[in-house]
Scaffold this active site. Structure first.
Site, short mmCIF file in Angstrom:
data_model
loop_
_atom_site.label_atom_id
_atom_site.label_comp_id
_atom_site.label_asym_id
_atom_site.label_seq_id
_atom_site.Cartn_x
_atom_site.Cartn_y
_atom_site.Cartn_z
N ARG A 155 73.12 52.87 -56.12
CA ARG A 155 72.38 54.12 -56.27
C ARG A 155 70.96 53.95 -56.82
O ARG A 155 70.31 54.93 -57.12
CB ARG A 155 73.21 55.13 -57.07
CG ARG A 155 74.32 55.73 -56.20
CD ARG A 155 75.12 56.81 -56.89
NE ARG A 155 75.95 56.25 -57.93
CZ ARG A 155 77.11 55.64 -57.73
NH1 ARG A 155 77.60 55.51 -56.51
NH2 ARG A 155 77.79 55.15 -58.74
N THR A 200 78.03 50.20 -58.94
CA THR A 200 77.28 50.86 -57.87
C THR A 200 76.19 51.75 -58.44
O THR A 200 75.32 52.23 -57.72
CB THR A 200 78.21 51.73 -57.01
OG1 THR A 200 78.87 52.68 -57.86
CG2 THR A 200 79.24 50.89 -56.28
N GLY A 216 85.78 51.00 -61.02
CA GLY A 216 86.96 50.22 -60.69
C GLY A 216 88.26 50.75 -61.29
O GLY A 216 89.27 50.05 -61.28
N GLU A 218 90.53 52.74 -60.29
CA GLU A 218 91.69 52.73 -59.40
C GLU A 218 92.27 51.32 -59.24
O GLU A 218 93.41 51.14 -58.84
CB GLU A 218 91.33 53.32 -58.04
CG GLU A 218 91.28 54.84 -58.01
CD GLU A 218 90.09 55.43 -58.76
OE1 GLU A 218 89.10 54.70 -58.99
OE2 GLU A 218 90.15 56.62 -59.12
N ASP A 340 92.17 62.54 -61.18
CA ASP A 340 90.95 61.79 -60.84
C ASP A 340 89.70 62.64 -61.10
O ASP A 340 88.71 62.55 -60.39
CB ASP A 340 90.98 61.33 -59.36
CG ASP A 340 89.83 60.39 -59.02
OD1 ASP A 340 89.28 59.76 -59.93
OD2 ASP A 340 89.48 60.30 -57.82
N CYS A 652 89.46 52.21 -46.74
CA CYS A 652 88.19 51.94 -46.05
C CYS A 652 88.22 52.45 -44.61
O CYS A 652 87.24 53.00 -44.11
CB CYS A 652 87.88 50.45 -46.05
SG CYS A 652 87.51 49.79 -47.68
N MET A 691 85.19 42.23 -45.50
CA MET A 691 86.62 42.32 -45.21
C MET A 691 87.28 41.03 -45.70
O MET A 691 87.43 40.06 -44.97
CB MET A 691 86.80 42.51 -43.69
CG MET A 691 88.22 42.33 -43.19
SD MET A 691 89.37 43.54 -43.87
CE MET A 691 90.94 42.76 -43.47
CA CA Z 1 88.13 57.74 -59.43
#
Ligand code: CA
Length: 734
Positions: A155, A200, A216, A218, A340, A652, A691
């Site tokens: 960002r 990010t 992170g 999750e 969440d 994804c 990947m």
């Molecule tokens: Ca979350």
């Protein structure tokens, strides 16, 4: 016979899943930077606290993430205004060689624009022409992309005292010389590189320090924010947002109080969450830094903290002393977070008259659907009106400062749709604040999620974390079936741009978007609100009534917030394009976002009055699904394939194997690529595109089942497209 051939083929080939990305080839070269580094660099980008505090005296710059420390994203520039916005045109554009999501806010100072793209790459370009000055690639190990929940995004940078600061996806904080892009210093911000942290967010700078958090939750991490010396990279302080292993000493005194609000369970084994992955805001009035804290890990409190408790400091806004990191106050938006509901959304600082008294306030619209107005001095709750559809709570009690949960919406025993869902009523896409009008321009959405406690926990009372994927505590493996079975009762996903009064809760106006997942916002004293949307339209709205004054078809979906600046007396507006993340649980393809229709082109677009540049003519992407070679497969194996797909691939590649655009749609794979399925999933064939191999989580037999599920999904959607059947079968689970 066909059966045997298939089995032979499957055994020989084996393939499947998860992150198969499209080309992302643009690695900026560093030769120019290295050559330039040999000559003494001129001092540029000399931004300091004073300059940011006086940002309004140079309205042609965009000095900090939200333009000023107050982060209003409201520009005083007026050359482009209501009266002439219709004659805006593209001045220039710059292809950035990526088709993954771009989310950065560019910083513009002294005629140079600094921004980031995918894989934490940094660019410095001439803000008048878009010409490259230098670029820097921190060489993020591409396998790390597997741990980026919502694409390999960044960002933006911070600029301070001649240095450019960027945090890399793999957890490093990097300082570059603003003139040359040469590396000044680099530190590892991670407490443990074996854990699946990512960064990010954009760093923030103030008082000679750089502040950075991480993401992170999750994937089972513990949130914290660190302050580093801007000059040297030396660590100054670190604040953990949740308590760690109770058998170890507390890292700082605030955690002792926090630990009393976690009861039973072994949350520390899953990190606890509370990651600060987006907003960190410095307040010069109180010399404190606000940390926007994320959700719990796992999501469900019954698993995370079975004895109850608020689980501090999840979903909180924390004010810490800028010099010491000691906590001044905290306010928890969602005690005992169960959904969440991060409070990492952008925070704006303002002075507002509240009940006849001028107050220094903090404004935030966290995921939970309520818009908070807090007193910055002590965190006192002043207002909390709903800004989106809210079903989990009835209201926020201003006396107690706590939300009143709606017992009918408790999904512990009664799985159901809840609003907001995990995308929140508002996510990281920035809002803009118009102090004079007393309004915020808010990118909001209503996207429900079907919450249901994890099946294994309901069956056995035990929850076993999965180190290779998300750990939510709600049903993930069965997510497609849950959505499919409950489609009839699902509230429609919708997106809005709202002009919202945070004191009264009134909407002055609201624009409904065709798609729910749209971009951040810029407002200007010229009477305009700019926003890019999912369908590829970049629009200037009249900030008084939401009327469309100008639109540009960018032919690509947008998430990033626009910025505006002035060069030689001419006002410009810039935005980065390309969408990603967020398509996780909708499974929707209609209305088709521009990134699906035309391709997810990562570009920097810059506009000015009378701009006459044009984008290349768009070409529709061929999204026809090839004929499928369907394997003979027992129903239970196909269902196993669906569960594995949902667990490892859907994050994804999309639920129902329908991609949102940034990442390969597996239904469209050719036979040639199907033949590489196993090498991709287990062999790391596309590791250099993010990947990574899933050999730590899946075996060959799993992969053939996942591939079969993908083929059956593709077959169903193809039959519908050909008109051979009315409805596709979405799930094989039962
Ligand atoms: Ca979350």
């Amino acid at each position: 016979m066909r059966n045997l051939i298939w089995l032979a083929a499957a055994a020989a080939v084996l393939i499947l899943v998860v992150v198969w990305m499209r080309d992302d080839s643009a690695a900026p070269t560093q030769e120019a930077a290295e050559a330039a580094a040999e000559a003494p660099a001129p001092k540029v980008a000399l931004i300091d606290d004073e300059r940011i505090n006086n940002a309004d005296s140079e309205p042609g710059s965009w000095l900090a993430h939200g333009r000023t420390y107050e982060e209003h994203r409201f520009s005083p520039l007026t050359s482009i205004n209501r009266g002439n916005a219709a004659s805006l045109g593209l001045a220039w554009y710059r292809d950035l060689g990526t088709n993954r999501a771009l989310e950065a806010t560019p910083i513009v100072v002294d005629g140079v624009m600094y921004f980031t793209t995918t894989w934490s790459r940094v660019y410095a370009v001439n803000a008048a022409t878009g010409e490259d000055l230098w670029s820097y690639d921190p060489q993020v190990p591409k396998e790390w992309g597997r741990w980026a929940c919502c694409d390999v995004v960044n960002r933006g940078v911070a600029v301070y005292q001649g240095k450019i600061y960027v945090a890399s996806l793999d957890g490093r904080l990097i300082a570059l010389d603003a003139a040359t892009g040469a590396l000044a210093w680099e530190v590892d911000t991670l407490i443990d590189r074996s854990l699946h942290y990512t960064i990010t967010g954009a760093p923030r700078v103030a008082k000679g320090k750089v502040f950075i958090g991480n993401g992170g939750a999750e994937y089972g991490v513990r949130g914290y924010v660190t302050a580093y010396d801007a000059d040297t990279g030396d660590q100054v302080w670190r604040f953990y947002t949740v308590p760690g292993d109770p058998s170890l000493p507390f890292e700082h005194p605030e955690l002792e109080m926090a630990a009393e609000t976690w009861k039973g369970g072994e949350w520390w084994k899953l990190g606890g969450g509370g990651t600060v992955w987006n907003a960190i805001v410095y307040d010069p009035d109180f010399d404190q830094v606000y940390l926007g804290v994320g959700n719990g890990s796992p999501w469900t409190r019954a698993i995370r903290s079975p004895g109850g408790g608020d689980n501090l400091f999840l979903s909180s806004i924390i004010a810490v002393d800028a010099d010491t990191g000691a906590m001044n106050w905290h306010y928890q938006t969602t005690p005992g977070d169960n959904w969440d509901y991060t409070a990492v959304q952008d925070m704006a600082l303002a002075e507002m008259e509240v009940d006849g008294q001028l107050r220094k306030v903090l404004l935030q619209a966290p995921k939970n659907g309520f818009f908070y107005v807090l007193d910055r001095e002590d965190g006192e709750l002043l207002r909390a009106h709903p800004y989106a559809t809210v079903t989990w709570a009835t209201h926020v009690d201003l006396e107690t400062g706590r939300p009143v949960e709606n017992p009918d919406s408790d999904y512990l025993d009664k799985p159901q749709w809840v609003l907001p869902g995990p995308l929140g009523g508002h996510n990281w896409q920035a809002m803009a604040v118009d102090v004079e009008a007393g309004l915020v321009y808010l990118p909001a959405h209503d996207v429900p999620f079907f919450f249901s406690m994890a099946k294994e926990w309901r069956d056995t009372g035990v929850y076993k974390p999965n180190p290779g994927s998300w750990n939510l505590g709600v049903q993930l493996a069965e997510v497609s079936q849950l959505i499919n079975d409950n489609l009839d009762s699902r509230p429609q996903p919708l997106g809005y741009l709202k002009a919202f009064d945070p004191l009264t809760g009134e909407e002055k106006w609201s624009v409904e978007h065709p798609h729910y997942w749209n971009g951040g916002v810029l407002a200007t004293a010229g009477g305009l609100v700019f926003q890019g949307d999912a369908l590829g339209m970049f629009t200037a709205y009249d900030k008084d009534n939401g009327e469309v004054l100008w639109q540009f078809n960018a032919q690509v979906s947008m998430l990033a917030p626009p910025v505006t600046y002035e060069i030689d007396g001419e006002q410009h507006v810039s935005i980065l394009t390309g969408s990603g993340g967020g398509e996780l649980f909708s499974g929707e393809t209609a209305p088709s976002p521009a990134s699906l229709t035309y391709g997810n082109f990562g570009r920097l677009l810059t506009f000015k009055l009378g701009g006459g540049a044009a984008l290349p003519a768009p070409t529709s992407v061929d999204r026809s699904i090839p004929e499928q070679v369907l394997p003979e497969m027992a129903a239970e194996d196909l269902m196993r394939g669906e569960r594995l797909y949902n667990t490892y691939c859907s994050l994804c590649h999309g639920v129902f194997a329908r991609s949102g655009g940034a990442i390969t749609d597996l239904r469209l794979l050719s036979e040639e690529r199907h033949a590489l399925f196993n090498q991709a999933v287990l062999g790391g064939l596309y590791a250099n595109k993010g990947m990574a191999s899933f050999a730590d989580s899946l075996v060959v037999e799993d992969v053939s089942k996942i591939q079969a599920f993908v083929r059956f999904r593709a077959y169903e959607d193809r039959e519908v497209a050909l008109g051979n059947q009315e409805e596709p079968r979405l799930s094989w689970l039962n």
